[in-house]
Structures are given as C-alpha cells and as structure tokens.
Design a protein around this motif. Structure first.
Motif, mmCIF file in Angstrom:
data_model
loop_
_atom_site.group_PDB
_atom_site.id
_atom_site.type_symbol
_atom_site.label_atom_id
_atom_site.label_comp_id
_atom_site.label_asym_id
_atom_site.label_seq_id
_atom_site.Cartn_x
_atom_site.Cartn_y
_atom_site.Cartn_z
ATOM 1 N N THR A 121 -14.518 -28.774 -9.290
ATOM 2 C CA THR A 121 -15.698 -28.001 -8.921
ATOM 3 C C THR A 121 -16.690 -28.912 -8.211
ATOM 4 O OG1 THR A 121 -15.409 -26.536 -10.820
ATOM 5 C CG2 THR A 121 -17.590 -26.576 -9.792
ATOM 6 N N ILE A 122 -17.111 -28.479 -7.046
ATOM 7 C CA ILE A 122 -18.122 -29.202 -6.269
ATOM 8 C C ILE A 122 -19.391 -28.349 -6.312
ATOM 9 C CG2 ILE A 122 -18.715 -30.200 -4.023
ATOM 10 C CD1 ILE A 122 -16.194 -31.433 -5.363
ATOM 11 N N PRO A 123 -20.373 -28.736 -7.138
ATOM 12 C CA PRO A 123 -21.561 -27.899 -7.334
ATOM 13 C C PRO A 123 -22.606 -28.054 -6.219
ATOM 14 C CG PRO A 123 -21.701 -29.822 -8.722
ATOM 15 C CD PRO A 123 -20.374 -29.902 -8.010
ATOM 16 N N LEU A 124 -22.150 -27.968 -4.996
ATOM 17 C CA LEU A 124 -23.023 -28.057 -3.828
ATOM 18 C C LEU A 124 -22.842 -26.802 -2.983
ATOM 19 C CD1 LEU A 124 -22.079 -31.681 -2.669
ATOM 20 C CD2 LEU A 124 -24.084 -31.019 -4.017
ATOM 21 N N LYS A 125 -23.880 -26.420 -2.262
ATOM 22 C CA LYS A 125 -23.768 -25.297 -1.340
ATOM 23 C C LYS A 125 -22.713 -25.644 -0.290
ATOM 24 C CE LYS A 125 -26.539 -22.636 1.912
ATOM 25 N NZ LYS A 125 -27.871 -22.503 2.522
ATOM 26 N N ASP A 143 -5.515 -24.370 -3.227
ATOM 27 C CA ASP A 143 -6.122 -23.091 -3.610
ATOM 28 C C ASP A 143 -7.620 -23.351 -3.704
ATOM 29 O OD1 ASP A 143 -3.799 -21.369 -4.046
ATOM 30 O OD2 ASP A 143 -3.328 -22.755 -5.665
ATOM 31 N N ILE A 144 -8.413 -22.659 -2.877
ATOM 32 C CA ILE A 144 -9.835 -22.980 -2.784
ATOM 33 C C ILE A 144 -10.675 -21.712 -2.686
ATOM 34 C CG2 ILE A 144 -9.721 -23.253 -0.257
ATOM 35 C CD1 ILE A 144 -11.699 -25.659 -0.660
ATOM 36 N N THR A 145 -11.806 -21.739 -3.376
ATOM 37 C CA THR A 145 -12.765 -20.642 -3.319
ATOM 38 C C THR A 145 -14.136 -21.211 -2.990
ATOM 39 O OG1 THR A 145 -11.519 -19.398 -4.970
ATOM 40 C CG2 THR A 145 -13.773 -18.682 -4.551
ATOM 41 N N PHE A 146 -14.746 -20.647 -1.960
ATOM 42 C CA PHE A 146 -16.112 -21.006 -1.588
ATOM 43 C C PHE A 146 -17.035 -19.923 -2.125
ATOM 44 C CE2 PHE A 146 -13.411 -22.862 1.695
ATOM 45 C CZ PHE A 146 -13.840 -24.182 1.663
ATOM 46 N N TYR A 147 -17.959 -20.311 -2.970
ATOM 47 C CA TYR A 147 -18.939 -19.387 -3.527
ATOM 48 C C TYR A 147 -20.208 -19.524 -2.695
ATOM 49 C CZ TYR A 147 -15.721 -18.926 -7.406
ATOM 50 O OH TYR A 147 -14.603 -18.686 -8.165
ATOM 51 N N MET A 148 -20.485 -18.495 -1.911
ATOM 52 C CA MET A 148 -21.574 -18.541 -0.942
ATOM 53 C C MET A 148 -22.844 -17.916 -1.513
ATOM 54 S SD MET A 148 -19.794 -19.991 1.385
ATOM 55 C CE MET A 148 -20.925 -19.969 2.762
ATOM 56 N N GLU A 149 -23.965 -18.498 -1.137
ATOM 57 C CA GLU A 149 -25.259 -18.031 -1.626
ATOM 58 C C GLU A 149 -25.574 -16.630 -1.113
ATOM 59 O OE1 GLU A 149 -29.554 -20.108 -2.223
ATOM 60 O OE2 GLU A 149 -28.580 -20.429 -0.296
ATOM 61 N N ASN A 206 -4.502 -21.184 0.076
ATOM 62 C CA ASN A 206 -4.983 -19.887 -0.399
ATOM 63 C C ASN A 206 -6.499 -20.023 -0.493
ATOM 64 O OD1 ASN A 206 -5.129 -17.291 -1.479
ATOM 65 N ND2 ASN A 206 -4.958 -18.065 -3.564
ATOM 66 N N MET A 207 -7.220 -19.259 0.326
ATOM 67 C CA MET A 207 -8.657 -19.475 0.443
ATOM 68 C C MET A 207 -9.418 -18.161 0.303
ATOM 69 S SD MET A 207 -10.625 -21.260 3.663
ATOM 70 C CE MET A 207 -9.297 -20.767 4.703
ATOM 71 N N GLU A 208 -10.548 -18.235 -0.404
ATOM 72 C CA GLU A 208 -11.445 -17.095 -0.534
ATOM 73 C C GLU A 208 -12.876 -17.562 -0.285
ATOM 74 O OE1 GLU A 208 -10.821 -15.531 -4.485
ATOM 75 O OE2 GLU A 208 -9.498 -13.993 -3.670
ATOM 76 N N LYS A 209 -13.685 -16.623 0.175
ATOM 77 C CA LYS A 209 -15.098 -16.877 0.406
ATOM 78 C C LYS A 209 -15.829 -15.678 -0.179
ATOM 79 C CE LYS A 209 -16.571 -16.466 4.639
ATOM 80 N NZ LYS A 209 -17.152 -16.518 5.988
ATOM 81 N N VAL A 210 -16.561 -15.899 -1.293
ATOM 82 C CA VAL A 210 -17.211 -14.797 -2.008
ATOM 83 C C VAL A 210 -18.686 -15.118 -2.266
ATOM 84 C CG1 VAL A 210 -15.084 -14.007 -3.118
ATOM 85 C CG2 VAL A 210 -16.518 -15.692 -4.269
ATOM 86 N N TYR A 211 -19.458 -14.067 -2.502
ATOM 87 C CA TYR A 211 -20.874 -14.230 -2.833
ATOM 88 C C TYR A 211 -21.054 -14.638 -4.293
ATOM 89 C CZ TYR A 211 -22.526 -12.088 1.503
ATOM 90 O OH TYR A 211 -22.811 -11.811 2.809
ATOM 91 N N SER A 212 -22.080 -15.461 -4.531
ATOM 92 C CA SER A 212 -22.396 -15.886 -5.890
ATOM 93 C C SER A 212 -23.854 -16.318 -5.964
ATOM 94 C CB SER A 212 -21.492 -17.050 -6.292
ATOM 95 O OG SER A 212 -21.881 -17.569 -7.541
ATOM 96 N N ASN A 213 -24.431 -16.229 -7.162
ATOM 97 C CA ASN A 213 -25.770 -16.784 -7.393
ATOM 98 C C ASN A 213 -25.704 -18.288 -7.622
ATOM 99 O OD1 ASN A 213 -27.293 -14.430 -7.161
ATOM 100 N ND2 ASN A 213 -26.942 -13.858 -9.287
ATOM 101 N N ASN A 214 -24.493 -18.808 -7.759
ATOM 102 C CA ASN A 214 -24.273 -20.231 -8.021
ATOM 103 C C ASN A 214 -23.373 -20.803 -6.914
ATOM 104 O OD1 ASN A 214 -23.901 -22.741 -9.162
ATOM 105 N ND2 ASN A 214 -22.473 -22.036 -10.707
ATOM 106 N N PRO A 215 -23.958 -21.176 -5.755
ATOM 107 C CA PRO A 215 -23.145 -21.681 -4.646
ATOM 108 C C PRO A 215 -22.392 -22.950 -5.052
ATOM 109 C CG PRO A 215 -25.414 -21.298 -3.949
ATOM 110 C CD PRO A 215 -25.380 -21.159 -5.426
ATOM 111 N N ARG A 216 -21.101 -22.979 -4.720
ATOM 112 C CA ARG A 216 -20.261 -24.116 -5.069
ATOM 113 C C ARG A 216 -18.904 -23.940 -4.395
ATOM 114 N NH1 ARG A 216 -20.096 -20.233 -8.728
ATOM 115 N NH2 ARG A 216 -18.181 -19.737 -9.867
ATOM 116 N N THR A 217 -18.044 -24.937 -4.580
ATOM 117 C CA THR A 217 -16.661 -24.859 -4.113
ATOM 118 C C THR A 217 -15.773 -25.241 -5.281
ATOM 119 O OG1 THR A 217 -17.335 -25.509 -1.883
ATOM 120 C CG2 THR A 217 -14.995 -25.713 -2.418
#
Length: 141
Positions: free
Chosen positions: A3-7, A53-59, A109-120
């Motif tokens: 987990t990379i807790p950065l935007k 396998d990666i998920t980008f949690y976008m602000e 396998n990549m996803e880009k989803v909305y979150s209140n906690n931006p991270r990768t």
C-alpha cells in the motif's frame, strides 16, 4: 499487498531544455517516496516474468455535494488522469529495485476507483511460465 498511502500521480511527459530532458521535481520526489514505502513492505527482487495487480484509489472532488461524493465511493474513476500514466509512474518507481526492467511485467490487472482515502495498492508476483509443445506440428507456442 503493498500500500502506497499517497495520492496517485501520473507520469508526466518529459520536459526539454537546452541541457537535455528532465522530469518535474514533484514527479521525481513521488517516485522516490513510492520506492521507499514499497521497500518497507517488500524485500523481494524478481528475475522472471511478472504479474501486477494494482488499484488506484482516486480522490473524490471536494467541490461535489456530500450526496454525490457518497454516491461515487467505490465507483470507477473515468476521468483524467488516464490509467496508463498512473501505471507508468509506479512501474518506473519500482524498476531497478524490485525488477531489472518493467518489460518483465507481462500481465496487468488494473483498476481506478474513487475513494475518500487516495492511495495505490498492488501485488507484484512472479509468473511461472509453461512452455507447451504442439505434438502435431512440432512447434512451440
């Protein structure tokens, strides 16, 4: 899982000057921060073919109403930045420390989803390759 807790930050296009090409300092800092955080969570160096396998949690934009913000939670993020540039920034950050070259990554396998906690969040794993021989034609595929 790492987990990379950065935007998440997309890879920018290289800049050109009379002294050559360069990347913005903010991007260089982001890549260095990603590498430090990833090394704290994983010490493995991979030599073979890799799966990512990666998920980008976008602000979620703060300009939206609370109701719209809540409705977007977990939904796919379909606006800029594009997923290719987000992926490139992570692959570039890990190159040389977790693997020799990002060409080793054969499956993504990549996803880009909305979150209140931006991270990768991502899992990098080695793929066991199986060579099969076609008995009828005597060729490898």
């Amino acid at each position: 899982m790492i987990t990379i807790p950065l935007k998440p930050m997309p890879a920018p296009r290289p800049r050109f000057s009379k002294n050559g090409t360069y990347n913005p300092s903010s991007y260089t800092k982001y890549k260095n921060d990603v590498l430090v955080l990833a090394k704290q969570q994983c010490k493995t160096y991979f030599n073979g073919a890799l799966s990512l396998d990666i998920t980008f949690y976008m602000e979620i934009p703060k300009s939206l109403s609370k109701i719209k913000r809540e409705a977007l939670m977990g939904e796919y993020h379909i606006s800029k930045p594009d997923s290719d540039n987000l992926l490139k920034s992570i692959k570039d950050a890990l190159e040389g420390t977790f693997y020799k070259n990002d060409s080793q990554i054969c499956k993504v396998n990549m996803e880009k989803v909305y979150s209140n906690n931006p991270r990768t969040e991502f899992v990098l794993s080695e793929i066991v390759l199986k060579v099969k021989e076609n008995v009828n034609q005597g060729v490898l595929f």
